[in-house]
Design a protein around this motif. Sequence first.
Motif, PDB file in Angstrom:
ATOM      1  N   SER A 116       0.842  -1.199   0.000  1.00 14.34           N
ATOM      2  CA  SER A 116       0.000   0.000   0.000  1.00 14.34           C
ATOM      3  C   SER A 116       0.875   1.246   0.000  1.00 14.34           C
ATOM      4  O   SER A 116       1.224   1.782   1.045  1.00 14.34           O
ATOM      5  N   GLY A 117       1.273   1.661  -1.197  1.00 16.06           N
ATOM      6  CA  GLY A 117       2.082   2.868  -1.319  1.00 16.06           C
ATOM      7  C   GLY A 117       3.496   2.700  -0.807  1.00 16.06           C
ATOM      8  O   GLY A 117       4.000   1.588  -0.670  1.00 16.06           O
ATOM      9  N   PRO A 118       4.167   3.809  -0.498  1.00 15.81           N
ATOM     10  CA  PRO A 118       5.542   3.742   0.009  1.00 15.81           C
ATOM     11  C   PRO A 118       5.581   3.169   1.421  1.00 15.81           C
ATOM     12  O   PRO A 118       4.568   3.130   2.119  1.00 15.81           O
ATOM     13  N   ASP A 151       5.743   3.699  14.461  1.00 17.79           N
ATOM     14  CA  ASP A 151       5.880   2.938  15.704  1.00 17.79           C
ATOM     15  C   ASP A 151       6.507   3.767  16.823  1.00 17.79           C
ATOM     16  O   ASP A 151       6.256   3.512  18.005  1.00 17.79           O
ATOM     17  N   ILE A 152       7.353   4.726  16.462  1.00 25.66           N
ATOM     18  CA  ILE A 152       8.066   5.500  17.480  1.00 25.66           C
ATOM     19  C   ILE A 152       7.355   6.826  17.700  1.00 25.66           C
ATOM     20  O   ILE A 152       7.348   7.696  16.822  1.00 25.66           O
ATOM     21  N   GLU A 153       6.731   6.975  18.852  1.00 26.03           N
ATOM     22  CA  GLU A 153       6.059   8.208  19.263  1.00 26.03           C
ATOM     23  C   GLU A 153       5.024   8.680  18.238  1.00 26.03           C
ATOM     24  O   GLU A 153       4.748   9.866  18.131  1.00 26.03           O
ATOM     25  N   GLY A 160       9.760   5.235   4.180  1.00 27.19           N
ATOM     26  CA  GLY A 160      10.934   4.611   3.592  1.00 27.19           C
ATOM     27  C   GLY A 160      11.806   3.845   4.559  1.00 27.19           C
ATOM     28  O   GLY A 160      12.991   3.677   4.322  1.00 27.19           O
ATOM     29  N   VAL A 161      11.226   3.337   5.629  1.00 21.99           N
ATOM     30  CA  VAL A 161      12.015   2.601   6.623  1.00 21.99           C
ATOM     31  C   VAL A 161      12.397   1.216   6.108  1.00 21.99           C
ATOM     32  O   VAL A 161      13.518   0.759   6.282  1.00 21.99           O
ATOM     33  N   PRO A 163      10.266   1.054  -0.513  1.00 16.12           N
ATOM     34  CA  PRO A 163      10.345   2.257  -1.352  1.00 16.12           C
ATOM     35  C   PRO A 163       9.944   3.521  -0.593  1.00 16.12           C
ATOM     36  O   PRO A 163       9.038   3.499   0.234  1.00 16.12           O
ATOM     37  N   ILE A 164      10.608   4.630  -0.915  1.00 14.34           N
ATOM     38  CA  ILE A 164      10.272   5.896  -0.252  1.00 14.34           C
ATOM     39  C   ILE A 164       9.252   6.693  -1.068  1.00 14.34           C
ATOM     40  O   ILE A 164       8.640   7.621  -0.556  1.00 14.34           O
ATOM     41  N   LYS A 165       9.082   6.329  -2.347  1.00 14.11           N
ATOM     42  CA  LYS A 165       8.080   6.968  -3.189  1.00 14.11           C
ATOM     43  C   LYS A 165       7.405   5.913  -4.051  1.00 14.11           C
ATOM     44  O   LYS A 165       8.042   4.935  -4.464  1.00 14.11           O
ATOM     45  N   ALA A 166       6.115   6.122  -4.328  1.00 11.67           N
ATOM     46  CA  ALA A 166       5.377   5.174  -5.157  1.00 11.67           C
ATOM     47  C   ALA A 166       4.398   5.915  -6.054  1.00 11.67           C
ATOM     48  O   ALA A 166       3.773   6.896  -5.642  1.00 11.67           O
TER      49      ALA A 166
END
Length: 235
Positions: free
Chosen positions: A205-207, A212-214, A220-221, A224-227
């Motif tokens: 579902s997308g990038p 999870d953190i705060e 992009g963890v 892909p960072i872009k989709a």
Amino acid sequence: MTITNRKSFLMNIAKHLGRPMKTKVERPVWKHLPQFQILNHATQEELIDVLKQQCHNIHTVCLQTTTANLASTLQQVVEDYGGISVMIPKDDRLKYFGLTEVFKSWQSKGIEIYEWHPQNREQNIQLAEKASIAILISEMTLAESASVVLYSHPNRGRSLNLLPEKTIVLIPKSTIVPRITQAAQIFHKQVEQGEQIPSCILFMSGPSNSADIEMVLIVGVHGPIKATYIIIEDQ
């Protein structure tokens, strides 16, 4: 491990429940089935509207084009992504969409084109990591969640879906279904008919997103960072 006294144990439980011992699992009959009602009567155009809205929600660009204009649309996206290297699956559908000559023209302009080869597993992974863009084809697309369904296959491995920084997914209009309910029905039917299903089915579902953190959204963890999705009028 040896199982003993199973039948007598189960019969004792059934006796205390006041019913005969069951020998098989029976599918329950539910009074309400809301999962089948959501978007059930939506037209294909309405599903596209739902898909586009959800793409906006998940930070994904969604374009719509015809088969005739696909090459120019795809080229524009690659240019916008600063295309340096592109990895593609070994898939006859790319030829069907008229993209073979497009890839050759890109090579003449200095864009590296890497094609997945089933015999070169380690090299495939290295090239997928090196590629700046992956071009994928969705097997099925869920309008409600804007999820594309990607099958693992010897000609298009899992690394192709995850390692390149940017992803372009080609979505034949005919593959769009309301939600995961319909996808599960299709998989179930395939199993019932004895068809071989992939060892890995990825719902993307997308990038890549993580909060999870705060509860801070990070893109992009682990992918892909872009989709960009390109819906193709194939009907």
